[in-house]
Design an enzyme around this catalytic site. Structure first.
Site: not given
Length: 207
Positions: A108-110
């Site tokens: 998720i995300c970065g």
């Protein structure tokens, strides 16, 4: 799930490192733990790390000691370090080893940018915060980017930073924790605050 007993077997491994976005994986790990899945944290070493929210976390094991065959899933949360240093690149390489071994990975995300740099999104459907965030990595998978809250392609789950509930939904589906009407009700309850979902979950014993 254990195919013979229907009960959770190997633990789920949650990667932890300095600056990790501690709000992104809470729904997933909490629900997995509530349904009997062991959660083990894995850090760069066994030295304590500190999250963006200031939580001090003592990893259960070091990344060098993690083997795909000992795990049900590797969860990679976002962190500032994904975009500011190469310190977390070993976690992306471990994700490759997991996928090559047929063990699921959820990022998720970065962490999705880390997987993009590792080449793991070049030939898999995926999502992230926004398409140009991943494009900045120089990866070759732009044509497989999907504008969605979360995406599962085979054994890989991806999501953006604003979708921790959708991220958890895909993990719960992938591991067979919930499915169909029950999974939909769980998502509606925690994402939409739909109180009507309580009845479905209570009937299924999923509360």
């Amino acid at each position: 799930m254990n195919a013979t007993t229907g009960r959770p077997g190997k633990p789920v491994h949650l990667a932890v490192y300095d600056t990790l976005a501690d709000w992104e994986t809470g729904h997933a790990t909490a629900q997995l733990a509530r349904t009997g899945h062991g959660i083990r944290t894995v850090g760069p070493t066994t030295a304590p790390v500190r999250s963006t929210g200031g939580l001090r976390i003592q990893p259960d094991l070091a990344l060098d000691d993690l083997r795909p065959e000992d795990s049900a899933l590797l969860i990679l949360p976002g962190a500032d370090l994904w975009d500011t240093t190469d310190d977390l690149a070993p976690f992306a390489r471990t994700a490759r080893a997991f996928l090559d071994a047929g063990v699921p990975v959820a990022a998720i995300c970065g962490a999705t940018a880390g997987l993009a740099r590792e080449g793991l999104l070049d030939d898999r459907d995926h999502t992230s915060a926004v398409s140009f965030y991943l494009a900045a990595t120089g990866y070759a998978g732009g044509g497989r980017y999907i504008e969605a809250d979360a995406v599962t392609d085979g054994l890989l789950v991806t999501a953006g930073p604003t979708e921790p509930v959708a991220f958890a939904r895909e993990i719960l589906r992938l591991l067979g924790v919930y499915e169909g009407e029950v999974l939909d009700a769980w998502y509606r309850l925690f994402h939409d605050s739909d109180t009507a979902a309580y009845a479905v979950l209570e009937k299924a014993g999923a509360l």
